[in-house]
Scaffold this active site. Structure first.
Site, PDB file in Angstrom:
ATOM      1  N   CYS A  98       0.894  -1.182   0.239  1.00 17.27           N
ATOM      2  CA  CYS A  98       0.226  -0.024   0.067  1.00 17.27           C
ATOM      3  C   CYS A  98       0.951   1.154  -0.068  1.00 17.27           C
ATOM      4  CB  CYS A  98      -1.012   0.089   1.456  1.00 17.27           C
ATOM      5  SG  CYS A  98      -1.696   1.379   1.553  1.00 17.27           S
ATOM      6  N   CYS A 102      -3.617   7.285  -1.913  1.00 19.76           N
ATOM      7  CA  CYS A 102      -4.901   7.385  -2.704  1.00 19.76           C
ATOM      8  C   CYS A 102      -6.123   7.695  -1.947  1.00 19.76           C
ATOM      9  CB  CYS A 102      -5.272   6.017  -3.339  1.00 19.76           C
ATOM     10  SG  CYS A 102      -5.372   4.773  -1.944  1.00 19.76           S
ATOM     11  N   THR A 189      -4.363   4.584   7.416  1.00 22.58           N
ATOM     12  CA  THR A 189      -3.202   4.278   6.576  1.00 22.58           C
ATOM     13  C   THR A 189      -2.274   5.431   6.035  1.00 22.58           C
ATOM     14  OG1 THR A 189      -4.590   2.542   5.515  1.00 22.58           O
ATOM     15  CG2 THR A 189      -2.761   3.172   4.328  1.00 22.58           C
ATOM     16  N   GLU A 255      -0.661   1.739   9.438  1.00 22.42           N
ATOM     17  CA  GLU A 255      -1.638   1.971   9.921  1.00 22.42           C
ATOM     18  C   GLU A 255      -1.621   2.538  11.328  1.00 22.42           C
ATOM     19  OE1 GLU A 255      -2.061  -0.876   7.883  1.00 22.42           O
ATOM     20  OE2 GLU A 255      -2.788   0.292   6.423  1.00 22.42           O
ATOM     21  N   HIS A 290     -12.767   5.453  -3.161  1.00 19.44           N
ATOM     22  CA  HIS A 290     -11.895   4.475  -2.449  1.00 19.44           C
ATOM     23  C   HIS A 290     -12.119   2.969  -3.014  1.00 19.44           C
ATOM     24  CE1 HIS A 290      -8.575   4.646  -0.172  1.00 19.44           C
ATOM     25  NE2 HIS A 290      -9.201   3.867   1.053  1.00 19.44           N
ATOM     26  N   TYR A 294      -8.916   0.428  -4.981  1.00 19.58           N
ATOM     27  CA  TYR A 294      -8.381  -1.022  -4.811  1.00 19.58           C
ATOM     28  C   TYR A 294      -7.848  -1.449  -6.093  1.00 19.58           C
ATOM     29  CZ  TYR A 294      -8.884  -0.910   0.063  1.00 19.58           C
ATOM     30  OH  TYR A 294      -8.532  -0.443   1.389  1.00 19.58           O
ATOM     31  N   CYS A 296      -4.975  -0.667  -7.028  1.00 23.93           N
ATOM     32  CA  CYS A 296      -3.707  -0.902  -6.581  1.00 23.93           C
ATOM     33  C   CYS A 296      -3.230  -2.461  -6.156  1.00 23.93           C
ATOM     34  CB  CYS A 296      -3.436  -0.342  -5.084  1.00 23.93           C
ATOM     35  SG  CYS A 296      -4.386  -0.670  -3.690  1.00 23.93           S
ATOM     36  N   GLU A 444      -6.611  -5.479   4.563  1.00 26.08           N
ATOM     37  CA  GLU A 444      -6.913  -4.408   3.985  1.00 26.08           C
ATOM     38  C   GLU A 444      -8.177  -4.583   2.732  1.00 26.08           C
ATOM     39  OE1 GLU A 444      -4.137  -0.967   3.634  1.00 26.08           O
ATOM     40  OE2 GLU A 444      -4.792  -0.962   1.598  1.00 26.08           O
TER      41      GLU A 444
END
Lengths: 480, 147
Positions: A98, A102, A189, A255, A290, A294, A296, A444
């Site tokens: 991560c 974003c 995060t 986090e 959001h 993902y 990512c 996550e």
């Protein structure tokens, strides 16, 4: 735009109150546990400087006309939304984790829609404030933490019904020059790698909860903001001397629980104040963006598939038909995820503020897939890797004369491949599927941007069953 | 001996002013002999550059590289090597760019080319198209040298 070096230096100037393992972290940037997560954010700056990535990583600001990092951009068309999805894959592949940036982009975009809508309905001036803030973020190329998730206490109770009113962040005082807030945001995060924190309400609210309907932005080192770092599986391997056992020695995520202990917010940084009827819209827009983000995980999936294929080759098993089929299945699942994040972007539309937003049904379907497929991809990777990925001795044992010769001898696979390389790729698979990176790639994926049930509620709301029934009845000859 | 190192003719004092002037010009010419050679060389080089071995200034634009099918940077390095002396790569937004080479990582070819409408754009979407670009550059330079 900042260089990665300038970004690092800018973090050093922050005076964050960070705690980890029961102690205050004095040097956040150089802390070995936190450092890899800073490296991952720094990569978003580095990639933006490189010509071979700038078409995705940078864009012209609609506010200033200057070239900016896409992570600070407000989407102006469908192409922007598509490139955001592509950027997620690109960055996930480059870092294998991560990269934390974003969430701030999604908060900015959601606020650009909702502040405009509040102003239109209520004659407020939030949008003007927001654009001023956005310009500041873009001009200084800042990292923003988008802080939505409250601790929530008893899930069966509304914010105002909680035994402890602070379980949802709320306004405790109104002053002439601003407001004072108290509460916390969980699972944040990249919080300690951020210059700014953008706070949003976590659920739709009613009039009784109006003190909880608040959105604002603050510098990350504002007095009263406290960060308590979350642990990650295998995190203390980063304190060891060697690099091999970390799997991914350079990049990682983090986090934190972020506590707001009576924190003052000046009015110019407030973007929603007790307009409870817009809390749901802000949550829904942010969540949809959001859930798209993902994308990512597709990039991280690329890394895991590459690692599994490499492990198969190092084991001499790459020609086995079942191994080939498992790699195909991993690719199928990963590219299905990609389909979701591209399609919700391609079907995006313009909101009255001019901001483009993703198709919310498709974004939720995409995220629902993300709650599942990385687990199956990980299972297949572990299947291909073999049990050695969790039974192999430490790097130190490979270095020690008494044991190294035995490990070299008995952990050799394909004789063309150094044994240590075989260990390296297995450690990477371990890192991604049950080590520090599994926090991002698995749990996550499950709970980030909303747990699976949150997407199912949205799918139920947006699926338009009426039209589906009508189509079926027409073909079946039913005339009601 | 004159300061310049060239001998003055012993009979110049008996020559008319016009002849003296001619001789002086001749002497100056001799003094500038090497300089003139250099100037002529530069002119020749200038002509060669713009007529014969002229280099094409190419603005380089990559797609964002989200999921490329090949190594785009390695392909550009190959082109640099193959076309050494024939092209110069510059950033795509440099005013001296005479054309744009868009290096796209896949057939989707999503690089934003909207700002290049005034320039010829050659798009590479796969490694095999590098040879077509090389031919394009060579043909273009040949055409220009023939003009």
């Amino acid at each position: 735009m900042m260089t990665p070096q300038q970004y690092e230096e800018s973090l050093r100037k922050l005076n964050l109150e960070v705690y980890m393992f029961g102690k205050r972290v004095q040097n956040v940037v150089d802390d070995p546990i936190i450092r890899p997560s800073m490296n991952a954010v720094a990569k978003t700056y580095e990639m933006a400087q490189r010509p071979e990535y700038e078409d995705i990583m940078t864009v012209k600001s609609h506010v200033t006309g200057k070239r900016i990092n896409r992570f600070t951009h407000i989407h102006q068309n469908v192409d922007d939304l598509v490139k955001k999805s592509k950027m997620g894959r690109l960055m996930g592949r480059a870092t294998g984790c991560c990269f934390q940036r974003c969430v701030g982009m999604d908060a900015l975009n959601a606020l650009s829609i909702v502040t405009f809508d509040i102003d239109k309905a209520k004659g407020a001036d939030y949008y003007k404030r927001f654009i001023k803030y956005l310009t500041y973020v873009q001009e200084n190329d800042l990292v923003c933490d988008g802080a939505m998730t409250d601790p929530k206490g008893n899930r069966g109770l509304a914010p105002h019904q909680q035994a402890d009113p602070d379980l949802f962040l709320h306004v405790v005082e109104e002053r002439k020059d601003g407001i004072v807030v108290r509460g916390a945001k969980a699972h944040q995060t990249g919080a300690v790698n951020s210059h700014e924190i953008i706070v949003m309400p976590t659920i739709a609210m009613r009039a009784e909860d109006k003190d909880y309907a608040v959105s604002f932005a603050l510098p990350a080192d504002t007095k009263g903001i406290i960060y308590i770092m979350g642990r990650q599986s295998c995190d203390t391997r980063k304190l060891e001397e060697g690099l091999l056992d970390r799997g991914n020695a350079v990049f990682g995520g983090h986090e934190a629980l972020v506590v707001f202990d009576n924190v003052f917010v000046p009015w110019e940084r407030v973007f929603m104040y007790k307009e409870y009827e817009f809390a749901g819209s802000l949550v829904e827009n942010f969540a949809s963006y959001h859930r798209q983000s993902y994308a990512c995980k597709v990039g991280v999936g690329d890394v895991l598939i590459g690692a599994a294929q490499t492990a198969a080759e190092y084991n001499g098993a790459e020609k086995a038909s079942h191994v080939k089929d498992k790699i195909i299945e991993m690719n199928h699942l990963n590219e299905t995820l990609y389909c979701g994040c591209i399609s919700c972007a391609s079907e995006g539309h313009r909101e009255p503020s001019g901001t483009y937003v993703v198709d919310k049904l498709l974004a939720n379907v995409h995220k629902q897939n993300v709650t599942r497929f990385p687990y199956e991809i990980s299972r297949l990777a572990q299947d291909i890797a073999g049990g050695l990925m969790v039974t192999m001795p430490a790097e130190d044992d490979f270095k020690a004369p008494a044991t190294g010769k035995w490990l070299e001898k008995y952990y050799a696979g394909n004789c063309d491949v150094p044994t240590l390389n075989r260990m390296r790729i297995l450690r990477l698979i371990e890192n991604l599927t049950l080590g520090t990176a599994a926090v991002g790639y698995l749990t996550e994926s499950m709970h980030g941007a909303g747990s699976p049930q949150a997407q199912r509620i949205m799918i139920a709301r947006l699926a338009n069953l009426g039209e589906k029934k009508k189509a079926a009845k027409t073909l079946a000859g039913i005339d009601e | 001996m004159s300061k310049s190192g060239f001998k003055t003719s012993p009979c110049t004092q008996y020559l008319c002013p016009a002849k003296i002037l001619i001789l002086e010009i001749f002497h100056i010419f001799l003094r500038l002999k090497f300089s003139l050679s250099a100037i002529l060389g530069a002119i020749e080089g200038f002509i060669t550059t713009f007529k014969g071995n002229r280099q094409l200034v190419v603005g380089l634009k990559y797609c964002g590289g989200c999921n490329p099918n090949y190594d785009r940077v390695a392909l550009v390095a190959y082109l640099r090597q193959r076309l050494a002396g024939q092209i110069v790569f510059v950033r795509y937004d440099q005013p001296e760019a005479e054309m744009i080479l868009a290096v796209e990582g896949c057939p989707t070819a999503c690089a934003d080319l909207a700002s290049f409408e005034h320039l010829p754009v050659f798009i590479i979407k796969r490694p095999s198209e590098a040879e077509e670009f090389i031919m394009y550059v060579e043909n273009r330079l040949n055409e220009q040298s023939a003009e």
